[in-house]
Structure formats: structure tokens, C-alpha cells
Motif scaffolding. Structure first.
Motif, mmCIF file in Angstrom:
data_model
loop_
_atom_site.group_PDB
_atom_site.id
_atom_site.type_symbol
_atom_site.label_atom_id
_atom_site.label_comp_id
_atom_site.label_asym_id
_atom_site.label_seq_id
_atom_site.Cartn_x
_atom_site.Cartn_y
_atom_site.Cartn_z
ATOM 1 N N UNK A 71 0.925 -1.270 -0.065
ATOM 2 C CA UNK A 71 -0.034 0.002 0.060
ATOM 3 C C UNK A 71 0.767 1.376 -0.007
ATOM 4 N N UNK A 72 2.057 1.259 0.958
ATOM 5 C CA UNK A 72 2.737 2.400 1.015
ATOM 6 C C UNK A 72 4.063 2.353 0.244
ATOM 7 N N UNK A 73 4.468 1.292 -0.194
ATOM 8 C CA UNK A 73 5.670 1.197 -0.855
ATOM 9 C C UNK A 73 6.940 1.717 -0.077
ATOM 10 N N UNK A 74 6.885 1.054 1.330
ATOM 11 C CA UNK A 74 7.794 1.332 2.190
ATOM 12 C C UNK A 74 8.781 -0.173 2.452
ATOM 13 N N UNK A 75 9.804 0.096 3.111
ATOM 14 C CA UNK A 75 10.623 -1.125 3.466
ATOM 15 C C UNK A 75 9.929 -1.648 5.029
ATOM 16 N N UNK A 76 10.488 -2.784 5.159
ATOM 17 C CA UNK A 76 10.049 -3.555 6.516
ATOM 18 C C UNK A 76 10.717 -2.848 7.655
ATOM 19 N N UNK A 77 11.914 -2.160 7.326
ATOM 20 C CA UNK A 77 12.432 -1.513 8.535
ATOM 21 C C UNK A 77 11.779 0.044 8.917
ATOM 22 N N UNK A 78 11.236 0.435 7.805
ATOM 23 C CA UNK A 78 10.176 1.831 8.187
ATOM 24 C C UNK A 78 8.940 1.133 8.844
ATOM 25 N N UNK A 79 8.358 0.273 8.409
ATOM 26 C CA UNK A 79 7.267 -0.459 8.973
ATOM 27 C C UNK A 79 7.292 -0.650 10.469
ATOM 28 N N UNK A 80 8.375 -1.352 10.797
ATOM 29 C CA UNK A 80 8.718 -1.691 12.244
ATOM 30 C C UNK A 80 8.807 -0.596 13.159
ATOM 31 N N UNK A 81 9.400 0.597 12.396
ATOM 32 C CA UNK A 81 9.675 1.803 13.091
ATOM 33 C C UNK A 81 8.091 2.456 13.250
ATOM 34 N N UNK A 82 7.351 2.537 12.359
ATOM 35 C CA UNK A 82 5.849 2.887 12.367
ATOM 36 C C UNK A 82 5.189 2.180 13.509
ATOM 37 N N UNK A 83 5.304 1.001 13.437
ATOM 38 C CA UNK A 83 4.582 0.167 14.620
ATOM 39 C C UNK A 83 5.028 0.455 16.001
ATOM 40 N N UNK A 84 6.239 0.729 16.107
ATOM 41 C CA UNK A 84 6.621 1.225 17.359
ATOM 42 C C UNK A 84 6.290 2.649 17.838
ATOM 43 N N UNK A 85 6.160 3.401 16.484
ATOM 44 C CA UNK A 85 5.455 4.682 17.030
ATOM 45 C C UNK A 85 4.075 4.702 17.614
ATOM 46 N N UNK A 86 3.367 3.717 16.868
ATOM 47 C CA UNK A 86 1.856 3.900 17.144
ATOM 48 C C UNK A 86 1.708 2.973 18.505
ATOM 49 N N UNK A 87 2.652 2.149 18.567
ATOM 50 C CA UNK A 87 2.579 1.564 20.073
ATOM 51 C C UNK A 87 2.857 2.219 21.132
ATOM 52 N N UNK A 88 3.917 3.336 20.978
ATOM 53 C CA UNK A 88 4.108 4.169 21.882
ATOM 54 C C UNK A 88 2.873 5.041 22.485
ATOM 55 N N UNK A 89 2.318 5.335 21.429
ATOM 56 C CA UNK A 89 0.957 6.253 21.506
ATOM 57 C C UNK A 89 -0.241 5.451 21.840
ATOM 58 N N UNK A 90 -0.122 4.230 22.082
ATOM 59 C CA UNK A 90 -1.202 3.553 22.838
ATOM 60 C C UNK A 90 -2.259 2.931 21.821
ATOM 61 N N UNK A 91 -1.995 3.301 20.445
ATOM 62 C CA UNK A 91 -2.935 2.792 19.393
ATOM 63 C C UNK A 91 -2.832 1.558 19.088
ATOM 64 N N UNK A 92 -1.851 0.734 19.217
ATOM 65 C CA UNK A 92 -1.816 -0.494 18.812
ATOM 66 C C UNK A 92 -1.076 -1.522 19.854
ATOM 67 N N UNK A 93 -1.362 -2.570 19.656
ATOM 68 C CA UNK A 93 -0.548 -3.600 20.581
ATOM 69 C C UNK A 93 -0.045 -4.874 19.505
ATOM 70 N N UNK A 94 1.167 -5.433 19.758
ATOM 71 C CA UNK A 94 1.458 -6.824 18.942
ATOM 72 C C UNK A 94 1.776 -7.736 19.981
ATOM 73 N N UNK A 95 1.252 -8.698 19.668
ATOM 74 C CA UNK A 95 1.250 -10.142 20.563
ATOM 75 C C UNK A 95 1.877 -11.509 19.576
#
Length: 271
Positions: A71-95
Motif C-alpha cells: 500500500x505504501x511502498x515502504x521497507x520492512x524497517x520503516x514499517x517496524x518503526x511505524x509500529x513502534x511509534x503507534x505502540x508508544x502512542x497507545x494505538x496498537x499492540x503486538x502479541x
């Protein structure tokens, strides 16, 4: 992987339409003005908007990694950083063995400047604006009281300068908003309290939203009322009258909310 049924494809198209509609709205001032953003910032905002708008509701899993990457044409590295950001903001959780899913809104950090900016781009309902006003009353009335005790002559000069900017902005909602914002931020600085200053994102968001909905510049009498109310805050701070400064701050915040409620379709308060 998600299926590719006609229903799913229609839902994806609707999702993208809503997202594009949200991102197309331009805030009018301050940190919300569009600027050049990194891929990380753009993807975090896009997914954050999906979550805040309910397109990705609480409890729902995020799309598969391959789908997001495509969808976004990004790398896995960028996506991992995005998930870290959204997790820190309390929006998502990974299990582990479960995946990444959206958290309930009770976990969302609404004091986060990015979340406030994203939510602002979608438009606030009156209930949320009341919530902002209650926080502002608690914080800014205390800041005004502290400023009255600790202010310097330079602080008073700065407040008078921004007050003059508000008074002179008789035909520009943007100019009035800029001066109003700087006025309230100056009070935070004059309070001498670092935590009060750090909550300026809440103040900025509330002011921006209120001016979108109902700017006093459009009505001469309301414009004068707002300027007078802010002048009373400065006068009280200059006189080192903390209680009067706090009361004047509560009054000016309440005036802004009442204008919004008067100009909006009545809504029932949530329970």
C-alpha cells in the motif's frame, strides 16, 4: 491473508476514499501546517487516521505486513518503526502468534501532539471539545495563577504584544488565532512550570479547532469581548492577583466553548 471478495474490495476502496478525504483537510496554523514529512511520518499518520476514524476499529487486526508494504511502498524497517511509534502512542499492540491489533480508545494518549493533530484533521465533535476545555481550565487557570506570582516585566510586555495582535486582527481569523495561541503559550512560560509549558499541544489543538468552528473575527462584538477577556487576564497577572487571573482564564475558555456550542447543531452529551 484477507480475502479478495467483491465486498472486501469495495471496503478497501471505501477505506482509501475516507483516508484520502481525511488527509486532504488542511489545518490552518501552528504545528499542524503541512510540511515535508518522512515516509515514517506519512505512514504513521495514515494508519493513525484509520484507527482514530474507526476504519480500523478497536480489536481489529491490522492488515498483513505484505499488504501494508504494498500500500505504501515502504521497507520492512520503516514499517517496524511505524509500529513502534503507534505502540508508544497507545494505538496498537503486538502479541506473539496473535499479530498486531488496535487497542481500545481508553489506551490512546490524547496528550500526544501527533494524535491531537491527526484527530483535528478529522474534525472534533462537541463532546471532545468540551473535554479539551475541561483540561484547559484545569491547566491554564493554574498557569495564570502561577504567572501572576512569578511573572517578569518582560512577560507582561510579551502578553501585551500578543494582545495587541488579537485586537488588530479584525478581518483575519488566522492572524487572530496566531496571536491568541502565542498569548496562551506565553502564559505557560510565565508560569515557570515546565510541565504546563509542555502541554501547549493541547492548547494549540483546542484553539485551532475552535477557530475552525467559530472565529470571533467574524463578529465585531464577539471579537471585542474576546479581546477584553484576554486583557483582563493580563491585567490580573500584572497586578499579581492570582485568583483573579485564574478566574479570568476560566471565563475566556468558557466563552470560546459557548460560542462553539451556540454555532453547532445541539448534540446530546455522552453518558
Amino acid at each position: 491473508m484477507r480475502g479478495t471478495s467483491p465486498h472486501t474490495q469495495t471496503g478497501d476502496r471505501d477505506r482509501m476514499y475516507k483516508l484520502n478525504h481525511i488527509e486532504g483537510q488542511e489545518p490552518s496554523f501552528g504545528r499542524f501546517t503541512r510540511s515535508v514529512r518522512s515516509s515514517h511520518d506519512q505512514v504513521a499518520q495514515a494508519l493513525g487516521n484509520d484507527i482514530l476514524a474507526g476504519i480500523l476499529p478497536p480489536g481489529e487486526k491490522l492488515p498483513q505486513e505484505a499488504e501494508i508494504l504494498a500500500r505504501f511502498g515502504i521497507s520492512r524497517t520503516v514499517l517496524r518503526e511505524v509500529f513502534k511509534t503507534l505502540t508508544a502512542k497507545g494505538l496498537i499492540v503486538s502479541k506473539t502468534r496473535v499479530g498486531t491489533s488496535v487497542l481500545d480508545s481508553s489506551h490512546w494518549n490524547f496528550f500526544d501532539a501527533d494524535i491531537l493533530a491527526w484527530k483535528s484533521s478529522q474534525g472534533f465533535d462537541v463532546d471532545f471539545l468540551r473535554d479539551l476545555a475541561e483540561i484547559r481550565v484545569a491547566i491554564e487557570s493554574a498557569a495564570a495563577r502561577a504567572a501572576a506570582e512569578r511573572r517578569s516585566d518582560a512577560d507582561i510586555a510579551e502578553l501585551r504584544h500578543h494582545l495587541a495582535g488579537m485586537r488588530d486582527a479584525t478581518d483575519s481569523a488566522r492572524d487572530f488565532a496566531e496571536a491568541d495561541l502565542q498569548f496562551h503559550k506565553a502564559i505557560g512560560r510565565a508560569s515557570g512550570n515546565a510541565l504546563m509549558r509542555s502541554l501547549s499541544a493541547v492548547i494549540e489543538t483546542a484553539l485551532m479547532a475552535s477557530f475552525r468552528m467559530s472565529s470571533p473575527v467574524n463578529e465585531a462584538e464577539e471579537h471585542q469581548t474576546s479581546v477584553r477577556g484576554h486583557a483582563q487576564i493580563v491585567d490580573a497577572i500584572e497586578a499579581r492577583d492570582g485568583e483573579r487571573a485564574a478566574r479570568a482564564m476560566r471565563d475566556i475558555i468558557g466563552h470560546g466553548v459557548s460560542r462553539i456550542e451556540k454555532n453547532r447543531v445541539p448534540q446530546k452529551r455522552r453518558k
